[in-house]
Design an enzyme around this catalytic site. Structure first.
Site, PDB file in Angstrom:
ATOM      1  N   GLY A 267     -37.565   6.668  -3.925  1.00  8.53           N
ATOM      2  CA  GLY A 267     -38.022   4.772  -3.528  1.00  8.53           C
ATOM      3  C   GLY A 267     -39.315   4.192  -3.170  1.00  8.53           C
ATOM      4  O   GLY A 267     -39.458   3.562  -3.293  1.00  8.53           O
TER       5      GLY A 267
ATOM      6  N   GLU B 193     -43.177  -7.867   1.038  1.00  8.47           N
ATOM      7  CA  GLU B 193     -42.309  -6.665   0.367  1.00  8.47           C
ATOM      8  C   GLU B 193     -43.687  -5.164   1.182  1.00  8.47           C
ATOM      9  O   GLU B 193     -43.009  -4.793   1.041  1.00  8.47           O
ATOM     10  CB  GLU B 193     -42.678  -6.599  -0.909  1.00  8.47           C
TER      11      GLU B 193
ATOM     12  N   TRP C  31     -29.409  -2.854  -4.046  1.00  6.27           N
ATOM     13  CA  TRP C  31     -29.989  -1.716  -3.046  1.00  6.27           C
ATOM     14  C   TRP C  31     -29.563  -0.683  -2.536  1.00  6.27           C
ATOM     15  O   TRP C  31     -29.360  -1.216  -0.982  1.00  6.27           O
ATOM     16  CB  TRP C  31     -31.265  -2.307  -3.778  1.00  6.27           C
TER      17      TRP C  31
ATOM     18  N   ASP D  42     -41.388   4.729  -6.478  1.00  3.39           N
ATOM     19  CA  ASP D  42     -41.734   4.202  -7.771  1.00  3.39           C
ATOM     20  C   ASP D  42     -42.910   4.960  -8.415  1.00  3.39           C
ATOM     21  O   ASP D  42     -42.552   5.607  -8.988  1.00  3.39           O
ATOM     22  CB  ASP D  42     -41.338   3.173  -8.193  1.00  3.39           C
TER      23      ASP D  42
END
Ligand code: GLC
Length: 419
Positions: free
Chosen positions: A159, A389, A32, A161
């Site tokens: 980025g 994350e 990514w 979303d």
């Protein structure tokens, strides 16, 4: 017990797929764009050769017109949707056809600072023209009228979303009737923490619109039912242009430096037009309706990362206010907003990469106390929960798996626990 910095280096090594890094195993099995820029900076703290390689691998996916794609599909995998067959772009390596926030020139600039050797200069000299072309692409493809603000055509390009910032603009986008959605993310992670099904149906419809436009930038811009000026993307691009300007002085020509400087002047003025005095924050704009989007999120602080210091004290005050209702900063959505969801992806959770840019921004703009607080919160979250994350701003809990490359990179960039 392995110390946290050693563990961070281990995460980057484990997610290495032979020269490039996946964001995490399984959930995101490819390279990514902006993840790799942060990863390169993380590697630069202990292995500059590997940092350069991260950038070089990303640039293998660059298009002739300068586009640096959001995803480069170096090796096949069934773990992610939409894969190369949905994008339908015949390239080697295959890529998606949209982009992501352009952190890359900033990353390259930083890697060079960590590797001020002849070899480092040679790596940079090879990469500079590619960075120059990618910034020219942004101007030509996304701001052909020269307004100073680039357009984003897909929420994935921001980025962030499923940020509430895009809800209204996304309402205009029909759901797909042509592509079967076969999501893989919800089998790896709790669906309650991920974007909703209807979001995905719209995300894929946009991909179809662009595919029908032959991936030609002018046609995409005209045809897209989603077109916004994202504060984050514009601020990150402005910062990247500043870094590119320094690189141009050493690796480019005076004409190129003048071209970049002219874009910077335009962008600085345009970014200022996104400032909302009443809300004490920069706001995104819907470029189809022309209206400001009344949404306050973490991207609203990023002009500081580009050194836009005029409203630094007001922004520190805004964030101070948010801090009263969360345990840690910076939630991706204003916690006082009815749309704030502390566990759902970009609708509330804290993301370490954004925090790092916000902390850098406050520091660059003279707000040391807030810079220290954001950096300290970020370190505290990672120290307690690992390389998640993202994190719940109310409890500090880490969500979405514990081995994320960019979170590990940010730990290293913040100097780990040692600093
Ligand atoms: C998600 C995030 C995006 C990130 C990608 C890989 O799509 O929203 O910002 O680049 O995952 O980690």
């Amino acid at each position: 017990m392995m110390d946290r910095s050693e563990a961070a280096r281990r995460v980057l090594r484990d997610n290495d797929r032979g020269g490039y890094t996946v964001p995490t195993d399984r959930l995101y099995p490819f390279q990514w764009n902006w993840d790799s820029a942060f990863v390169a900076m993380g590697f630069a703290t202990f292995d500059t050769g590997r940092a350069w390689s991260e950038i070089a691998w990303l640039l293998r996916g660059q298009w002739e017109d300068g586009l640096v794609p959001q995803i480069v599909f170096h090796a096949p995998s069934d773990d992610y949707f939409p894969g190369p067959e949905v994008w339908g772009i015949r390239r080697d390596p295959p890529t998606s056809g949209i982009t992501q926030p352009p952190v890359l020139a900033t990353a390259a600039h930083r890697v060079l600072a960590a590797d001020a050797t002849e070899a480092g200069e040679a790596r940079m000299a090879a990469i500079y023209p590619r960075l120059r072309d990618s910034h020219r692409w942004w101007a030509a493809a996304r701001d052909p009228a020269g307004t100073g603000l680039v357009a984003t055509l897909h929420p994935w390009e921001t980025g962030m979303d499923n940020s509430p910032a895009w809800d209204r603009a996304l309402d205009r986008v029909p759901v797909t009737t042509r592509t079967e959605i076969r999501r893989r993310d919800t089998s790896h992670v709790d669906p309650a923490f991920r974007p909703r099904a209807i979001d995905y149906q719209r995300f894929i419809h946009l991909v179809e619109v662009f595919r029908d436009a032959g991936w030609e930038p002018g046609r995409m811009l005209a045809a897209s039912p989603f077109r916004v000026a994202d504060v984050g993307t514009n601020a990150i691009l402005l910062r990247a242009e500043q870094d590119l300007l320094e690189l141009a002085a050493r690796f480019g020509t005076p004409a190129e430096a003048a071209e970049i400087a002219a874009r910077i002047a335009r962008m600085e003025a345009a970014l200022e037009s996104l400032w909302d005095e009443g809300r004490g924050c920069y706001l995104p704009r819907d470029l189809i309706s022309g209206e400001s989007i009344p949404f306050r999120g973490s991207a609203g602080f990023l002009p500081l990362f580009a050194g836009q210091a005029r409203h630094a004290a007001a922004l520190a005050g805004t964030l101070e206010g948010w801090g009263k209702s969360v345990r840690a900063l910076v939630p991706s959505t204003d916690p006082g907003d009815a749309l704030f969801e502390p566990l759902r992806y970009w609708r509330g959770p804290i993301w370490a990469v954004v925090n790092w840019m916000v902390a850098e921004g406050f520091r660059r703009c003279g707000q040391e106390a807030m810079a220290g607080r954001v950096a300290g919160d970020t370190r505290g979250l990672i120290a307690a929960e690992g390389f998640s994350e993202y994190f719940d701003p109310l409890t500090g809990q880490g969500i979405g798996g514990g081995t994320f490359s960019w979170t590990a990179a940010i730990w290293l960039l913040l100097g780990g626990g040692e600093a």
